[in-house]
Motif scaffolding. Structure first.
Motif, short mmCIF file in Angstrom:
data_model
loop_
_atom_site.label_atom_id
_atom_site.label_comp_id
_atom_site.label_asym_id
_atom_site.label_seq_id
_atom_site.Cartn_x
_atom_site.Cartn_y
_atom_site.Cartn_z
N THR A 1 0.81 -1.22 0.00
CA THR A 1 0.00 0.00 0.00
C THR A 1 0.84 1.28 0.00
O THR A 1 0.57 2.22 -0.74
CB THR A 1 -0.94 0.02 1.23
OG1 THR A 1 -1.72 -1.18 1.24
CG2 THR A 1 -1.86 1.23 1.19
N PHE A 2 1.88 1.29 0.86
CA PHE A 2 2.61 2.54 1.08
C PHE A 2 4.04 2.54 0.52
O PHE A 2 4.68 3.59 0.48
CB PHE A 2 2.66 2.85 2.58
CG PHE A 2 1.31 3.03 3.20
CD1 PHE A 2 0.57 4.18 2.95
CD2 PHE A 2 0.77 2.06 4.02
CE1 PHE A 2 -0.68 4.35 3.52
CE2 PHE A 2 -0.48 2.22 4.60
CZ PHE A 2 -1.21 3.37 4.34
N GLY A 3 4.55 1.39 0.12
CA GLY A 3 5.90 1.34 -0.41
C GLY A 3 6.94 1.02 0.65
O GLY A 3 6.70 1.12 1.86
N SER A 4 8.14 0.65 0.22
CA SER A 4 9.19 0.16 1.11
C SER A 4 9.70 1.23 2.07
O SER A 4 9.87 0.98 3.27
CB SER A 4 10.36 -0.37 0.28
OG SER A 4 9.97 -1.45 -0.52
N LYS A 5 9.95 2.43 1.55
CA LYS A 5 10.54 3.47 2.39
C LYS A 5 9.66 3.82 3.58
O LYS A 5 10.13 3.91 4.72
CB LYS A 5 10.82 4.73 1.57
CG LYS A 5 11.44 5.85 2.39
CD LYS A 5 11.67 7.10 1.56
CE LYS A 5 12.26 8.22 2.42
NZ LYS A 5 12.49 9.47 1.63
N CYS A 6 8.38 3.99 3.33
CA CYS A 6 7.45 4.37 4.39
C CYS A 6 7.41 3.32 5.50
O CYS A 6 7.47 3.64 6.68
CB CYS A 6 6.06 4.59 3.81
SG CYS A 6 4.81 5.08 5.01
N VAL A 7 7.32 2.05 5.10
CA VAL A 7 7.25 0.96 6.08
C VAL A 7 8.56 0.84 6.85
O VAL A 7 8.57 0.61 8.07
CB VAL A 7 6.88 -0.37 5.39
CG1 VAL A 7 6.84 -1.51 6.42
CG2 VAL A 7 5.55 -0.26 4.69
N LEU A 8 9.66 1.01 6.16
CA LEU A 8 10.97 0.96 6.83
C LEU A 8 11.11 2.06 7.87
O LEU A 8 11.53 1.82 9.01
CB LEU A 8 12.10 1.06 5.80
CG LEU A 8 12.47 -0.22 5.06
CD1 LEU A 8 13.46 0.09 3.94
CD2 LEU A 8 13.06 -1.23 6.02
N LEU A 9 10.77 3.28 7.49
CA LEU A 9 10.88 4.41 8.42
C LEU A 9 9.98 4.21 9.63
O LEU A 9 10.38 4.46 10.78
CB LEU A 9 10.53 5.72 7.71
CG LEU A 9 11.58 6.25 6.72
CD1 LEU A 9 11.02 7.46 5.97
CD2 LEU A 9 12.86 6.64 7.46
N LEU A 10 8.75 3.76 9.39
CA LEU A 10 7.81 3.55 10.48
C LEU A 10 8.31 2.47 11.44
O LEU A 10 8.37 2.69 12.66
CB LEU A 10 6.45 3.16 9.92
CG LEU A 10 5.39 2.75 10.95
CD1 LEU A 10 5.01 3.92 11.83
CD2 LEU A 10 4.15 2.16 10.26
#
Length: 393
Positions: A267-276
């Motif tokens: 849904t949100f992409g790799s970068k967003c999930v990694l940062l979160l």
């Protein structure tokens, strides 16, 4: 290839093997005090058993994949489980710390040989449209080990002793070995890549940076996880020690994180999930510095930590695959080795810290490592203005 239903039992037997290996890989963290007392050593010294296992796994995984690439997978799986069983039996009867280390190295050799071969064998048993499910069943054993094997093993060790835990793990491995010997048919050898081919992705700066994210994120949490039995030694919920319950809550969180990570990445992409995930994990570990003696805070933190600690591996692997599509499988295998390097470094750094500083400083030490992982995420994705979700690729 035959259908999935005809191989469900075989897949479950493979999952039993991964369950045994997953429990074995992390059980020392839960029984650290008991093992330390047996060998009259400090927890800082005994914690290096985690370092030994992780370093051995890190080195053996690519080496065995290279050496055994042309060997039929069934005998490879049998050999791997045999080595794993032998290593745990050595730990069961160990009279010295050196013998324990030898047993851990032998078990790690078996585990490093088994895990990638089991996943590949599972994929080869079913039709292409069922491969994802087959691999999920096999690796589900690892998730179940985190959720149930480690907390239950930690609790059981207080009742029957830590040596018997290694014996039970060996028996689980033997059950998987016997079952696979009877049910698994011959599987064609996959062929092997040269070491140069396996290490080629490291020449890409983006790949190397992504692997470093794995290293520092894993290192930051295993500084604490490796010594969690020491950190929570005096933390009680009523009359009972909170350790086993905290590990159970962590395991439940791991299952949740493992499930939602793929959906969030889609849904949100790799970068967003990694940062979160890395941000929340880093913050959670930092809070343990101040609340490790409060049982309700501990349980809350361990739940959040478990969720986030099992969320960042999926987007990392997805990003690695997108960076090196021609050799994607090799790049992901490198990530597995780096993951165990991070575990080894975390347990080693945690042990060194305990020689000079009190136990509550361990969560504090994880903070700069987590922040560095976040900086690497920003650097890795800085050229990407928009992170495309998986579903749009």
């Amino acid at each position: 290839m035959t259908d999935y239903n005809g191989h469900f039992l075989t897949l479950c037997l493979m999952a039993t093997g991964t369950f045994a290996i997953g429990t074995d890989a992390f059980i020392v963290a839960g029984i650290l005090n008991e093992v330390s007392d047996t060998f009259a050593m400090s927890p800082a010294q005994t914690g290096q058993l985690i370092t030994v296992f992780s370093l051995a796994y890190m080195m053996f995984a690519p080496l065995t994949a290279w050496l055994l690439g042309n060997v039929n997978r069934k005998p490879v799986l049998q050999l791997a489980l045999g080595l794993f069983i032998a290593g745990n039996l050595v730990c069961t009867d160990a009279d010295s710390f050196l013998q324990m280390c030898a047993g851990r190295v032998l078990a790690a050799l078996g585990a490093a040989c088994y895990m990638p071969q089991a996943a590949a064998a599972a994929a080869g048993l079913v039709s292409e449209k069922r491969r994802g499910l087959a691999i999920a069943i096999v690796y589900g054993g690892m998730t179940l080990a985190i959720a149930l094997g480690i907390p239950f093993g930690t609790f059981l060790a207080t009742l029957i002793g830590w040596r018997e835990i290694f014996l039970l793990i060996a028996l689980l491995g033997a059950f998987s070995l016997l079952g696979l010997s009877l049910t698994l048919n011959t599987i064609t050898a996959p062929g092997k890549h040269t070491l140069k081919e396996r290490l080629a992705p490291l020449r890409q700066k983006a790949v190397l940076t992504t692997l470093l994210i794995t290293f520092f994120a894993v290192c930051s949490e295993h500084i604490v996880y490796s010594y969690v039995s020491v950190l929570l030694k005096d933390t009680q919920l009523g009359q009972e020690a909170v350790l086993s319950l905290a590990l159970l809550v962590f395991g439940i969180g791991a299952v949740i994180g493992n499930i939602v990570s793929g959906l969030l990445t889609d849904t949100f992409g790799s970068k967003c999930v990694l940062l979160l995930s890395v941000s929340v994990q880093t913050g959670s570990l930092f809070l343990l510095t101040f609340y490790a003696t409060s049982p309700w805070w501990v349980l809350t933190i361990f739940l959040v930590w478990g969720i986030c600690g099992w969320m960042y591996l999926v987007p990392i692997q997805h990003h690695l695959l997108s960076l090196s599509k021609p050799v994607g499988a090799l790049t992901v295998s490198l990530n597995s080795s780096v993951l165990y390097a991070g575990i080894a470094a975390g347990s080693m750094l945690g042990g060194l810290t305990l020689y000079t500083l009190p136990i509550y400083c361990l969560p504090l030490l994880s903070l700069p490592l987590g922040i560095f992982a976040l900086l690497l995420i920003q650097f890795c994705f800085q050229k990407e203005k928009i992170v495309t979700p998986l579903s749009e690729k």
